[in-house]
Design an enzyme around this catalytic site. Structure first.
Site, PDB file in Angstrom:
ATOM      1  N   SER A   7     -10.741  -1.436   3.224  1.00 41.33           N
ATOM      2  CA  SER A   7     -10.033  -1.584   4.504  1.00 41.33           C
ATOM      3  C   SER A   7      -9.644  -0.206   5.024  1.00 41.33           C
ATOM      4  O   SER A   7      -8.956   0.546   4.332  1.00 41.33           O
ATOM      5  CB  SER A   7      -8.762  -2.407   4.323  1.00 41.33           C
ATOM      6  OG  SER A   7      -9.101  -3.689   3.879  1.00 41.33           O
ATOM      7  N   GLU A  38      -5.261   3.300   6.085  1.00 40.57           N
ATOM      8  CA  GLU A  38      -4.975   3.015   4.671  1.00 40.57           C
ATOM      9  C   GLU A  38      -5.676   4.087   3.820  1.00 40.57           C
ATOM     10  O   GLU A  38      -5.172   4.532   2.807  1.00 40.57           O
ATOM     11  CB  GLU A  38      -5.500   1.625   4.295  1.00 40.57           C
ATOM     12  CG  GLU A  38      -5.341   1.342   2.808  1.00 40.57           C
ATOM     13  CD  GLU A  38      -5.630  -0.091   2.402  1.00 40.57           C
ATOM     14  OE1 GLU A  38      -5.370  -1.009   3.213  1.00 40.57           O
ATOM     15  OE2 GLU A  38      -6.115  -0.292   1.281  1.00 40.57           O
ATOM     16  N   ARG A  75       0.823  -1.232   0.000  1.00 35.18           N
ATOM     17  CA  ARG A  75       0.000   0.000   0.000  1.00 35.18           C
ATOM     18  C   ARG A  75       0.856   1.283   0.000  1.00 35.18           C
ATOM     19  O   ARG A  75       0.535   2.278   0.650  1.00 35.18           O
ATOM     20  CB  ARG A  75      -0.969   0.026   1.197  1.00 35.18           C
ATOM     21  CG  ARG A  75      -1.881  -1.163   1.287  1.00 35.18           C
ATOM     22  CD  ARG A  75      -2.802  -1.323   0.089  1.00 35.18           C
ATOM     23  NE  ARG A  75      -3.537  -2.561   0.183  1.00 35.18           N
ATOM     24  CZ  ARG A  75      -3.156  -3.710  -0.405  1.00 35.18           C
ATOM     25  NH1 ARG A  75      -2.058  -3.758  -1.168  1.00 35.18           N
ATOM     26  NH2 ARG A  75      -3.861  -4.797  -0.258  1.00 35.18           N
TER      27      ARG A  75
HETATM   28  C1  LIG Z   1     -15.527  -2.147  -1.155  1.00 33.09           C
HETATM   29  C2  LIG Z   1     -14.056  -1.860  -1.345  1.00 33.09           C
HETATM   30  C3  LIG Z   1     -13.154  -2.912  -1.463  1.00 33.09           C
HETATM   31  C4  LIG Z   1     -11.793  -2.657  -1.621  1.00 33.09           C
HETATM   32  N1  LIG Z   1     -10.921  -3.711  -1.744  1.00 33.09           N
HETATM   33  C5  LIG Z   1      -9.613  -3.479  -1.925  1.00 33.09           C
HETATM   34  C6  LIG Z   1      -8.697  -4.577  -2.069  1.00 33.09           C
HETATM   35  O1  LIG Z   1      -9.062  -5.734  -2.070  1.00 33.09           O
HETATM   36  N2  LIG Z   1      -7.379  -4.272  -2.234  1.00 33.09           N
HETATM   37  C7  LIG Z   1      -6.914  -2.992  -2.268  1.00 33.09           C
HETATM   38  O2  LIG Z   1      -5.716  -2.792  -2.423  1.00 33.09           O
HETATM   39  N3  LIG Z   1      -7.767  -1.941  -2.124  1.00 33.09           N
HETATM   40  C8  LIG Z   1      -9.081  -2.148  -1.972  1.00 33.09           C
HETATM   41  N4  LIG Z   1      -9.949  -1.086  -1.841  1.00 33.09           N
HETATM   42  C9  LIG Z   1      -9.415   0.301  -1.808  1.00 33.09           C
HETATM   43  C10 LIG Z   1      -9.327   0.986  -3.183  1.00 33.09           C
HETATM   44  O3  LIG Z   1     -10.303   0.467  -4.076  1.00 33.09           O
HETATM   45  C11 LIG Z   1      -7.935   0.848  -3.806  1.00 33.09           C
HETATM   46  O4  LIG Z   1      -6.935   1.408  -2.990  1.00 33.09           O
HETATM   47  C12 LIG Z   1      -7.871   1.509  -5.187  1.00 33.09           C
HETATM   48  O5  LIG Z   1      -6.666   1.162  -5.799  1.00 33.09           O
HETATM   49  C13 LIG Z   1      -7.982   3.040  -5.142  1.00 33.09           C
HETATM   50  O6  LIG Z   1      -8.180   3.500  -6.459  1.00 33.09           O
HETATM   51  P1  LIG Z   1      -9.021   4.836  -6.758  1.00 33.09           P
HETATM   52  O7  LIG Z   1      -8.979   5.078  -8.214  1.00 33.09           O
HETATM   53  O8  LIG Z   1     -10.357   4.746  -6.150  1.00 33.09           O
HETATM   54  O9  LIG Z   1      -8.114   5.893  -5.997  1.00 33.09           O
HETATM   55  P2  LIG Z   1      -8.592   7.212  -5.244  1.00 33.09           P
HETATM   56  O10 LIG Z   1      -9.306   6.837  -3.988  1.00 33.09           O
HETATM   57  O11 LIG Z   1      -9.287   8.124  -6.178  1.00 33.09           O
HETATM   58  O12 LIG Z   1      -7.172   7.814  -4.845  1.00 33.09           O
HETATM   59  C14 LIG Z   1      -6.310   7.109  -3.984  1.00 33.09           C
HETATM   60  C15 LIG Z   1      -4.936   7.770  -4.036  1.00 33.09           C
HETATM   61  O13 LIG Z   1      -4.370   7.574  -5.336  1.00 33.09           O
HETATM   62  C16 LIG Z   1      -4.057   8.836  -5.938  1.00 33.09           C
HETATM   63  N5  LIG Z   1      -4.295   8.729  -7.383  1.00 33.09           N
HETATM   64  C17 LIG Z   1      -5.401   8.252  -7.999  1.00 33.09           C
HETATM   65  N6  LIG Z   1      -5.231   8.266  -9.336  1.00 33.09           N
HETATM   66  C18 LIG Z   1      -4.008   8.812  -9.576  1.00 33.09           C
HETATM   67  C19 LIG Z   1      -3.265   9.121 -10.754  1.00 33.09           C
HETATM   68  N7  LIG Z   1      -3.730   8.858 -11.998  1.00 33.09           N
HETATM   69  N8  LIG Z   1      -2.028   9.673 -10.605  1.00 33.09           N
HETATM   70  C20 LIG Z   1      -1.530   9.915  -9.387  1.00 33.09           C
HETATM   71  N9  LIG Z   1      -2.178   9.661  -8.233  1.00 33.09           N
HETATM   72  C21 LIG Z   1      -3.411   9.112  -8.325  1.00 33.09           C
HETATM   73  C22 LIG Z   1      -4.960   9.840  -5.251  1.00 33.09           C
HETATM   74  O14 LIG Z   1      -4.447  11.152  -5.339  1.00 33.09           O
HETATM   75  C23 LIG Z   1      -4.995   9.287  -3.830  1.00 33.09           C
HETATM   76  O15 LIG Z   1      -3.854   9.687  -3.119  1.00 33.09           O
HETATM   77  C24 LIG Z   1     -11.318  -1.315  -1.677  1.00 33.09           C
HETATM   78  C25 LIG Z   1     -12.234  -0.254  -1.575  1.00 33.09           C
HETATM   79  C26 LIG Z   1     -13.596  -0.517  -1.424  1.00 33.09           C
HETATM   80  C27 LIG Z   1     -14.554   0.628  -1.352  1.00 33.09           C
END
Ligand SMILES: Cc1cc2nc3c(=O)[nH]c(=O)nc-3n(C[C@H](O)[C@H](O)[C@H](O)COP(=O)(O)OP(=O)(O)OC[C@H]3O[C@@H](n4cnc5c(N)ncnc54)[C@H](O)[C@@H]3O)c2cc1C
Length: 304
Positions: A228, A298, A177
């Site tokens: 998480s 996280e 992470r």
């Molecule tokens: C129901 C549920 C289940 C989940 N299960 C998992 C799991 O099994 N494993 C896991 O690892 N995570 C899980 N997650 C958490 C999440 O989905 C992941 O961390 C995911 O990778 C975040 O992606 P996002 O596009 O939503 O990022 P965001 O929430 O939009 O952003 C997260 C971070 O990434 C940065 N970011 C986003 N896009 C870019 C870009 N293009 N360039 C630079 N920085 C960027 C943002 O600035 C921020 O700091 C879960 C979440 C939910 C709601």
């Protein structure tokens, strides 16, 4: 005139087709369904638009916040007074010399489906993660033994000087992470490349379905959350520690430690960011007092 007003004028002049929204409610852009308005949001539909918008902002000393699907994000109730650039319009995926190359705004689920469609195995674990590729690379997203670092070969991003840089994955510092991009939130991830093995489409599909079933049975997918809430502490599981401390089901306002999975804080209706923060602090202080383990969030915070 403030800098964001100047930026709006500049963006309208330089990229007239760019979609801009002022005072955009962030609750509509986060899986928690929480968050006040972003002063300015841009929704580019191409990499060219995204890069031009970032460069225009930088010329005015404005650092954009890059938003994917907001699935790892808690935004304050008062919102965010800055510039948010949402990447979900950058969603191209293609095969180049047996490697899969995708833009950062593509949902991980669609990326996994694209791999399956080409008979490529290795991304099944990512199918149920509700984020974009950019958010996934930033967090080195992983599940059920898989992590993006295992299948990525390189990441292309826009650096603070406005240059497009491609680094091999070994230089992107992807660990649990964490990545180069969590340390450098000013870098905009544009694209990433994957090396996947040839597989059997029917077996890939069975694995994706099995993992989806596991998620549905274990995780509170019926309620808004950010997955998480805390990272896995070395040698422990956050959910087990929280449950051990009797915190399962405990709530503050509309926020609750999920009764189904203690590792998730859920929005059971009308939760504010303040409710979530206070509940997280309660969980952290109780777990520290009872077990001696410090839980690290996280979930990322914006606007606090
Ligand atoms: C129901 C549920 C289940 C989940 N299960 C998992 C799991 O099994 N494993 C896991 O690892 N995570 C899980 N997650 C958490 C999440 O989905 C992941 O961390 C995911 O990778 C975040 O992606 P996002 O596009 O939503 O990022 P965001 O929430 O939009 O952003 C997260 C971070 O990434 C940065 N970011 C986003 N896009 C870019 C870009 N293009 N360039 C630079 N920085 C960027 C943002 O600035 C921020 O700091 C879960 C979440 C939910 C709601």
């Amino acid at each position: 005139m403030d800098q964001l007003t100047v930026l709006i004028q500049e963006l309208n002049r330089r990229i007239p087709q760019l979609e801009l929204r002022e005072q955009e409610p962030m609750a509509a852009h986060t899986t928690f369904r929480i968050g006040g308005p972003a002063r300015l949001m841009a929704l580019p539909r191409s990499r060219k638009e995204a890069m031009a918008a970032v460069r225009a902002a930088r010329e005015l000393d404005i650092t954009p916040f890059f938003l994917g699907n907001g699935s790892d994000l808690l935004v304050s109730d008062k919102g965010y007074g800055g510039f948010v650039l949402k990447t979900t319009g950058l969603d191209d995926v293609r095969e180049v010399c047996h490697r899969l190359r995708a833009e950062s705004g593509i949902p991980l689920a669609r990326l996994a489906m694209a791999a399956w469609g080409r008979g490529l195995t290795g991304l099944e674990f990512a199918h149920g993660i509700p984020g974009t590729l950019g958010g996934g690379v930033t967090m080195n997203a992983g599940a059920y033994g898989g992590e993006l670092v295992q299948v990525l070969t390189s990441v292309t991003f826009l650096n603070e000087a406005g240059e497009v840089v491609t680094l091999p994955v070994e230089e992107c510092a992807l660990t649990y992470r964490h990545s180069l991009f969590t340390d450098h939130p000013e870098y905009l991830i544009l694209e990433a490349e994957f090396e996947l093995a040839q597989g059997v489409p029917s077996i890939i599909k069975i694995k994706m379905d099995e993992l989806a079933q596991k998620r549905r049975s274990k995780q509170p997918l019926e309620l808004p959350s950010a997955g998480s809430t805390f990272k896995r502490p070395e040698g422990y599981f956050a959910a087990a520690l929280i449950e051990e401390c009797g915190l399962k089901g405990v709530g503050v306002g509309g926020a609750q430690v999920s009764e189904k999975h203690a590792g998730f804080v859920v929005n059971r209706g009308g939760a504010t960011a303040d409710d979530v923060r206070r509940l997280m602090e309660l969980v952290q202080s109780t777990v520290l007092r009872e077990t001696g383990v410090a839980l690290e969030p996280e979930v990322k915070f914006l606007g606090f």
